[in-house]
Design an enzyme around this catalytic site. Structure first.
Site, short mmCIF file in Angstrom:
data_model
loop_
_atom_site.label_atom_id
_atom_site.label_comp_id
_atom_site.label_asym_id
_atom_site.label_seq_id
_atom_site.Cartn_x
_atom_site.Cartn_y
_atom_site.Cartn_z
N GLU A 56 0.81 -1.22 0.00
CA GLU A 56 0.00 0.00 0.00
C GLU A 56 0.84 1.27 0.00
OE1 GLU A 56 -3.09 0.65 -0.31
OE2 GLU A 56 -4.18 -1.22 0.05
N SER A 57 1.88 1.31 0.83
CA SER A 57 2.60 2.58 1.02
C SER A 57 4.10 2.47 0.92
CB SER A 57 2.24 3.17 2.39
OG SER A 57 2.80 2.39 3.44
#
Length: 229
Positions: free
Chosen positions: A103-104
């Protein structure tokens, strides 16, 4: 633990270079075979020479990524938080780590065009939905989600809830990516969206590799399917 099936991958065909297919059922048991037995199976291990993970900002060989996840200071800094979230919610720390990676890429200040915030890319709506009353009253949601500990705990609560309601980690991850409405419209299965299928596959593949690293082949619950007759 949620889907806590340790992976004895080296036991498959006597080598970690073999292909491996699998899925996690509603009871949290991982099922594996050296080829897809039915539509539930996804490929979770490919030949090492071509195996890559794609995460935000980088494409790297799986071995290099796993090494980075083991030694990077930004990863080590939140490891106690991941273990606490695992203890409180029952979601494996390795699954949370895989989601954060995809995700990040461990960029805690990341904000997506859709307004998702932080390590686990949690939206403000989700942040309010899964916050306790005390947490919600303490500070504004955007501020809370920039706190790595709070961000991870909210994400873990959400994933535990989705897994209970949809009956499996894979569909929970699909709901995380595509939204609960799209999963319901798909009959409680992973929607036929390329992005969502790729997201689920990447997270599960990395999750299972991290479980193997943690457990070193000591299986908690694992069912192998013989395909040689």
């Amino acid at each position: 633990m949620l889907a806590a099936a340790a992976l004895g991958l080296c036991a498959v065909s006597g080598t970690a270079r073999a292909e491996l297919w699998g899925y996690v059922d509603g009871a949290g048991v991982a099922h594996f075979a050296d080829k897809p037995m039915d539509s539930r199976y996804s490929q979770v291990l490919r030949q090492r020479d071509s195996d890559t993970f794609r995460v935000p900002g980088k494409t790297t060989a799986s071995a290099s990524l796993l090494t980075w996840l083991e030694f990077a200071p930004e990863v080590k800094a939140i490891q106690p938080v991941l273990r606490e979230a695992e203890r409180v919610t029952g979601v494996d720390a390795e699954l949370l780590k895989a989601i954060i990676t995809v995700e990040s890429g461990y960029r805690g200040d990341l904000v997506s065009p859709r307004g998702a915030v932080g390590l686990m890319q949690v939206t403000p709506v989700t942040g309010d939905r899964y916050a306790t009353k005390a947490e919600a009253q303490a500070r504004p949601v955007e501020q809370r989600l920039r706190d790595p500990k709070h961000n991870i705990m909210i994400g873990a609560r959400m994933l535990a809830d989705l897994s209970r309601r949809f009956g499996g980690v894979d569909v929970a991850l699909a709901a995380w990516n595509a939204g609960e409405g799209n999963v319901r419209r798909a009959g409680g299965k992973i929607p036929d969206f390329d992005e969502t299928r790729a997201h689920v596959h990447m997270v599960l593949e990395l999750y299972w590799a991290l479980l193997q690293q943690r457990q070193q082949g000591l299986a908690n619950q694992m069912k192998m399917v013989r395909t040689d007759g």
